[in-house]
Write a protein that holds these residues in place. Structure first.
Motif, mmCIF file in Angstrom:
data_model
loop_
_atom_site.group_PDB
_atom_site.id
_atom_site.type_symbol
_atom_site.label_atom_id
_atom_site.label_comp_id
_atom_site.label_asym_id
_atom_site.label_seq_id
_atom_site.Cartn_x
_atom_site.Cartn_y
_atom_site.Cartn_z
ATOM 1 N N UNK A 1 0.833 -1.196 0.000
ATOM 2 C CA UNK A 1 0.000 0.000 0.000
ATOM 3 C C UNK A 1 0.870 1.249 0.000
ATOM 4 N N UNK A 2 0.280 2.319 -0.477
ATOM 5 C CA UNK A 2 0.971 3.602 -0.484
ATOM 6 C C UNK A 2 -0.046 4.689 -0.197
ATOM 7 N N UNK A 3 0.303 5.620 0.654
ATOM 8 C CA UNK A 3 -0.625 6.682 1.052
ATOM 9 C C UNK A 3 -1.110 7.465 -0.149
ATOM 10 N N UNK A 4 -0.257 7.623 -1.161
ATOM 11 C CA UNK A 4 -0.603 8.495 -2.288
ATOM 12 C C UNK A 4 -1.411 7.799 -3.365
ATOM 13 N N UNK A 5 -1.694 6.525 -3.220
ATOM 14 C CA UNK A 5 -2.564 5.875 -4.212
ATOM 15 C C UNK A 5 -2.057 4.527 -4.666
#
Length: 912
Positions: free
Chosen positions: A697-701
Motif C-alpha cells: 500500500x501507499x498513502x498516495x494511491x
C-alpha cells in the motif's frame, strides 16, 4: 527363457506409450527377466524373424509384441521400422476414410464432407447428392471419392460399379441421352435393332454420376425424379414394363440450380453442396492442391522435381478461368517442358519460364523471396514422405514449437531461468508475427482471410466490452494472420514427446502468465463458436505468449453481477434496461424456465465463472428465496466472495449498478445496500484454504502500490511463487482494519508500503526501511516461516531492487538519474521556501511520489477526483502555491503542468 521374454513384452506392450519406450530395449528387458544382454538380444531377434515382434531400429533398438500392439492400438503394416515416428504415423493413415484425403476436408470443405457422409450413410439406399461448383472445381474427383467412401463404409460392395456420364455431350440429342440413361427396346427409334439396358441397369447396386446434369430436359428430369421416388423406371419405347434398380445418384452442375431445374426435381435433392472456386480456397489448400499435382507428375515422370517457389506462387495466386483443372494442365505442361529440356537427369528443375506465356497467368506483386526458407519445393516420386510437404510458414511455426519444447526441457532441468525462457519465447513469437504482418505471403483481400478477420474483429470487440481487452489494428491483424497461415495445422503430430510436453507447458503458462492464458482461452473459445472450428493447444500456447508480449493492462477484475429470474425474458429485460440506463454492460442475465432444477442453475453459474474472472466477487440477484440454497452449493467452488440478494427488481438492479460504477468492493456493496425486511441478502466467502498474501500500500494511491508489488515480486522470484503479492488501497486498510475484505480472502502475512495502516497483529515493513536495509532481515524472517531459500541470495535481491534508483528505474519512462536529480532539487527548494526540515522517511516518500507523478502526467493518467478540493485550497492555498513554485523547474523541463490535485497530494505527504 524365450517364453519369459515374450510374456514380459506382452505385459509391457499393453501399457505402451512413447514416454516409456526405454523399457522395450534389450538392456531393460534383460534386466527385467534376469538374463545377460547378448542372450536376450538373440531371443528377441529370433522372435522378430518368426514374425512375433515389431522391431524399431532407433538407438537403442526397441521391440514390441506385434499381436498385443495390433489388438490394443492398430495393425502395423510391417515388422521393421526405422523410427518410432514411422510406426506411429500409420495410426492415422490406416484408419482414414477416402473423404479424409480430399484437400479441404478439415477446412473449406468440412461442412460439405459432413453432408456427404450423412447422405452416404443414410439407411437403405442413401440420399441423392447434388454438387454445385465452377468448371474444374473438382466435382468429378469428389464423386469418385464418394464412391470410395461408400465402399470403405461397406454400404456398397468392393466391386460395386461407379458409372459416369457427362450430359453436356448429348445436349442436342435428348432422346439419345434418355436412351443411355434408361435403356431402350428394339424399335424404340431408328437404329434400335435390339433391346439394350441403360446406365441405371448397369449401375445397379452401385453409383451413377451425372455431370452437367442441368443439360437434362424437363422430361428427362421428370423421369429421373420418378426413379428417385420409387426405384423404378421404364425402358425407352416400352412404358408398360417397369424395371427395378438400386442405384445411388450423384449429380453435378455449374449452373444456378434455382433457375435451371424443375422445383419438383430440386425437392428430391436433400443434399446440395457447393464447392468453392480455387481462389475462394484458403491459401494452405491452394498450396496443397498445387503440391498434389506436382507429386502426381513426379510419379508419372519418375523424377524428383525441384520447382521454383515463384512457379508455385504464380499458380497459387494467378487469376484465370478453368479453376483446379486449369492448374492441373498448367503443371502438366510445365513439368513436360522441363522434362523435354533435360530427359537424362534424375532431377528436373521447373522454372517460371516453363509455364505457358498466357495473359491470364501473372504473378502477384506481393511475392517476396524473404517469405521463403528456400528457393524451391522438392517433390520425390513414389515416396511416402511426400505427404509431409508444408508451407514455409507452417515449417517456421513447427520449428518454433520444436525450439519451445527444447527450451522448456532445459527449464525443467533448471538449466534456464523462468524469466529467460519466457523472454526468449516471446522474442521468437514477435519475430514470427512481425514477419507474417510485414511480409504476408498472400493478399489481405482474399475472401477467406477477410472472413476470418471479420470474426476476429467481432470477437475482440466482444472481449473489449466484457473483459477490458484493449483493441487495436495490429493486434487484430497479427492474430488473424497467424490463424490464417497455420490453418488448423496439427504441429508435431507424430512427436510423442511433444504431446506430453505440451500439457506441461500450458500448466507452466497457467502459473506464470495466468492472465494472458486466460485471455487467450476466452479469445479462441469465442472464435471457435463463431467459426465452428476447433482450435489447437498449440494455438493457445502461441497466442498466450503473444498477448503476454503486448503487456496488456490488467483484465477488468471488478465485481461481476448476474440476474437470475424465472420467465421467458424477465432477467433479460431488467438487465437490458439497467445496462442501457447506465451506458455500461454491467449485468448478465439468465432467463430460467419455471421447472428448472437447482442443479441446472448451479451448472449455468459455474459455466459463467469459467468464462469470467470472479476473484473480486460475484453478485447473484435472484427472484425466489429458494435460490439462496445456491450459497451452500457454491461455497466450495467460488474463487472470491459471493453476495446473493433475493426478490430482484429493476430498482434493485439499478441501485447495485450505481454501486458497481463506483468500483466498490463486494463487502462495501453489501453494507451500502439497504433492504426492507422481506428482501434478504447473504454474503459468503470461499470455504477453501486461504492463500498467503503480502499486501502493498501507499498513502498516495494505487500507482505506487502496484510498483511496489512488481519490485517485490521480482525480488522474491521462486520464494514468492506460492505467495499472493497484492497492491491494496491504503485508506481502506486504515479505515477497515481486519474487517477489510482482503483479510477474509487471504492469510495476510505482512504489509509492505510507504505508510503504516496500523493493523493489530499484522507486521508492517516500511519501504524506506527496506531501502536503508533496516528491515530486510525482518522481511526475510517472516518469509522463512513459509518457504525455504538461500538467505544470501534473497538479501542481495532485496537490497539491489529496493534501492531508490532501482525503484525509480522501474517507475519512470525517463532517465532515472535526471528525474531523481530534479526531484531532489525540488524537495530542497520546498524545505527552503516553507522553512521546514523533512525527515528521511518523508523525503524518500516525496522522491518516490514525485517521480511517479511525472510519469503519470506524461502518460496523461489522472489521479482520483477530490470532491473537497475547493475547501482544501481555501485553507491551505498559500502552501499549495509554495509547492507549485518549488516544482516549477520540473514543469519547465518536461513541459508538463502539475494540477492542484497533484499538488495537494504532495502537501498531504508533508503535513501527514
Amino acid at each position: 527363457m524365450k517364453h519369459t521374454i515374450i510374456q514380459y513384452l506382452i505385459q509391457q506392450t499393453l501399457t505402451f506409450s512413447p514416454e516409456n519406450i526405454e523399457s522395450f530395449s534389450a538392456q531393460q528387458i534383460s534386466a527385467a527377466v534376469g538374463l545377460n544382454r547378448s542372450t536376450t538380444s538373440g531371443y528377441l531377434n529370433q522372435a522378430f524373424k518368426n514374425g512375433d515382434l515389431i522391431k524399431i531400429k532407433e538407438y537403442p533398438v526397441i521391440f514390441l509384441h506385434k499381436a498385443t500392439f495390433a489388438t490394443h492400438f492398430f495393425l502395423p503394416s510391417k515388422l521393421e521400422y526405422t523410427a518410432l515416428e514411422e510406426l506411429l504415423s500409420e495410426k492415422y493413415s490406416n484408419s482414414l476414410d477416402p473423404l479424409t484425403y480430399v484437400i479441404g476436408a478439415q477446412g473449406s470443405l468440412k461442412e460439405q464432407i459432413e453432408q456427404i457422409k450423412t447422405a452416404v450413410l443414410y439407411p437403405k439406399n442413401g440420399l441423392p447428392i447434388m454438387i454445385c461448383g465452377a468448371s474444374g472445381s473438382g466435382k468429378s474427383f469428389l464423386a469418385q471419392q464418394i464412391h470410395r467412401y461408400a465402399v470403405h463404409q461397406e454400404v456398397i460392395k468392393q466391386d460395386a460399379p461407379f458409372l459416369s456420364l457427362n450430359c453436356a455431350q448429348y445436349f442436342n440429342n435428348p432422346e439419345l441421352l434418355s436412351s443411355l440413361l434408361f435403356g431402350y427396346v428394339k424399335g424404340a427409334f431408328t437404329g434400335a435393332t435390339q433391346d439394350r439396358g441403360g446406365l441405371l441397369q448397369q449401375a445397379d447396386q452401385g453409383i451413377l454420376f451425372l455431370d452437367e446434369v442441368h443439360r437434362l430436359t424437363d422430361e428427362g428430369q421428370e423421369k429421373l425424379f420418378t426413379f428417385m421416388d420409387s426405384g423404378k423406371y421404364s425402358l425407352m419405347g416400352d412404358d408398360g414394363v417397369e424395371k427395378q434398380a438400386n442405384v445411388r445418384l450423384i449429380f453435378a452442375t455449374t449452373e444456378d440450380i434455382q433457375t435451371t431445374f424443375l422445383p419438383t426435381f430440386l425437392r428430391r435433392l436433400p443434399v446440395i453442396i457447393h464447392l468453392p472456386s480455387f481462389q475462394e480456397r484458403p491459401k494452405s489448400e491452394r498450396l496443397k492442391l498445387v503440391d498434389s499435382f506436382f507429386l502426381k507428375e513426379s510419379d508419372i515422370l519418375n523424377r524428383t522435381l525441384h520447382v521454383s517457389k515463384r512457379v508455385v506462387h504464380a499458380l497459387q495466386y494467378s487469376e484465370f478461368e478453368g479453376n483446379v483443372g486449369k492448374i492441373k494442365n498448367l503443371i502438366k505442361y510445365a513439368c513436360g517442358s522441363a522434362y523435354a529440356r533435360d530427359k537424362i537427369s534424375t532431377d528436373i528443375r521447373v522454372k517460371i519460364s516453363d509455364l505457358p506465356a498466357e495473359k491470364s497467368l501473372r504473378t502477384t506483386d506481393f511475392y517476396s523471396d524473404t517469405t521463403s526458407q528456400s528457393s524451391e519445393r522438392v517433390y520425390v516420386p513414389h515416396s511416402e514422405k511426400q505427404i509431409s510437404l508444408k508451407s514455409d510458414e507452417v515449417i517456421k511455426l513447427e520449428n518454433f514449437f520444436i525450439l519451445l519444447m527444447s527450451r522448456f526441457n532445459e527449464l525443467e532441468a533448471k538449466q534456464l531461468s523462468k524469466e529467460y525462457f519466457v523472454e526468449e519465447m516471446i522474442r521468437e513469437v514477435i519475430l514470427l508475427m512481425d514477419e507474417f504482418v510485414f511480409h504476408p505471403p498472400f493478399s489481405k483481400e482474399e475472401s477467406a482471410f477477410s472472413f476470418l478477420s471479420y470474426h476476429i474483429r467481432s470477437t475482440i470487440k466482444y472481449m473489449t466490452e466484457n473483459y477490458g481487452f484493449d483493441q487495436d489494428g495490429n493486434k487484430l491483424l497479427s492474430i488473424a494472420i497467424y490463424l490464417y497461415l497455420n490453418d488448423n495445422e496439427v504441429f508435431l503430430d507424430e512427436n510423442g514427446k511433444w504431446k506430453v510436453t505440451r500439457k506441461r507447458i500450458i500448466q507452466f503458462l497457467d502459473e506464470y502468465m495466468e492472465e494472458s492464458l486466460w485471455l487467450a482461452k476466452r479469445l479462441l473459445n469465442q472464435l471457435s463458436a463463431r467459426l465452428e472450428r476447433e482450435f489447437l493447444e498449440e494455438d493457445l500456447i502461441f497466442v498466450s505468449f503473444y498477448l503476454y508480449s503486448l503487456k496488456l493492462s490488467k483484465i477488468s477484475n471488478k465485481v461481476k453481477c448476474v440476474v437470475l429470474a424465472h420467465g421467458y425474458s424477465t432477467a433479460s429485460s431488467m438487465s437490458n434496461v439497467v445496462n442501457r440506463m447506465l451506458k455500461k454492460n454491467l449485468f448478465q442475465a439468465f432467463d430460467m424456465p419455471f421447472d428448472i432444477t437447482l442443479d441446472e442453475v448451479e451448472n449455468q453459474i459455474l459455466h459463467y465463472m469459467e468464462n469470467y474472472p470472479t476473484q473480486a466477487g460475484l453478485i447473484l440477484l435472484v427472484d425466489m428465496g429458494s435460490l439462496n440454497q445456491l450459497s451452500t452449493r457454491l461455497v466450495n467452488k467460488i474463487s472470491g466472495p459471493l453476495l446473493i440478494i433475493d426478490a430482484v427488481s429493476t430498482p434493485l438492479v439499478l441501485e447495485i449498478g450505481h454501486e458497481l460504477l463506483k468500483d466498490k468492493q463486494l463487502d462495501e456493496i453489501y453494507q451500502s445496500i439497504k433492504l426492507d425486511g422481506r428482501i434478504k441478502k447473504q454474503l459468503v466467502f470461499p470455504e477453501t484454504k486461504r492463500k498467503k498474501a503480502i499486501l502493498n500500500c501507499c498513502y498516495t494511491g494505487m500507482g505506487s502500490a502496484i510498483q511496489i508489488q512488481e519490485i517485490l515480486t521480482s525480488s522474491l522470484g521462486e520464494v514468492g511463487k506460492d505467495l499472493m503479492i497484492i497492491p491494496y488501497d491504503y485508506k481502506k486498510l486504515k479505515e477497515n482494519k481486519k474487517n477489510d475484505l482482503s483479510f477474509q480472502l487471504y492469510e495476510v502475512l505482512a504489509i509492505v508500503g510507504t505508510e503504516n495502516p496500523d493493523i493489530e497483529g499484522i507486521p508492517y515493513v516500511g519501504l524506506d526501511h527496506l531501502i536503508s536495509g533496516e528491515q530486510v532481515d525482518q522481511l526475510m524472517s517472516l518469509l522463512k516461516q513459509h518457504a525455504t531459500f538461500s538467505e544470501s541470495e534473497l538479501r542481495q535481491n532485496l537490497v539491489f531492487n529496493f534501492s531508490i534508483k532501482k525503484i525509480v528505474e522501474n517507475l519512470v519512462i525517463l532517465d532515472a538519474e535526471k528525474v531523481l536529480t530534479l526531484v531532489k532539487k525540488a524537495v530542497d527548494n520546498l524545505e527552503e521556501i516553507l522553512q521546514i526540515k523533512l525527515n528521511n522517511n518523508k523525503k524518500f516518500l516525496l522522491y518516490l511520489h514525485a517521480c511517479s507523478m511525472v510519469e503519470r502526467i506524461l502518460r496523461k493518467e489522472r489521479v482520483d477526483n477530490q470532491e473537497d478540493i475547493d475547501e482544501y485550497l481555501a485553507v491551505h492555498g498559500k502552501r499549495i502555491l509554495a509547492i507549485h513554485q518549488a516544482f516549477a523547474e520540473i514543469e519547465r523541463e518536461y513541459t508538463i503542468e502539475i494540477s492542484t490535485l497533484e499538488l495537494r497530494l504532495i502537501d498531504e505527504i508533508i503535513s501527514n
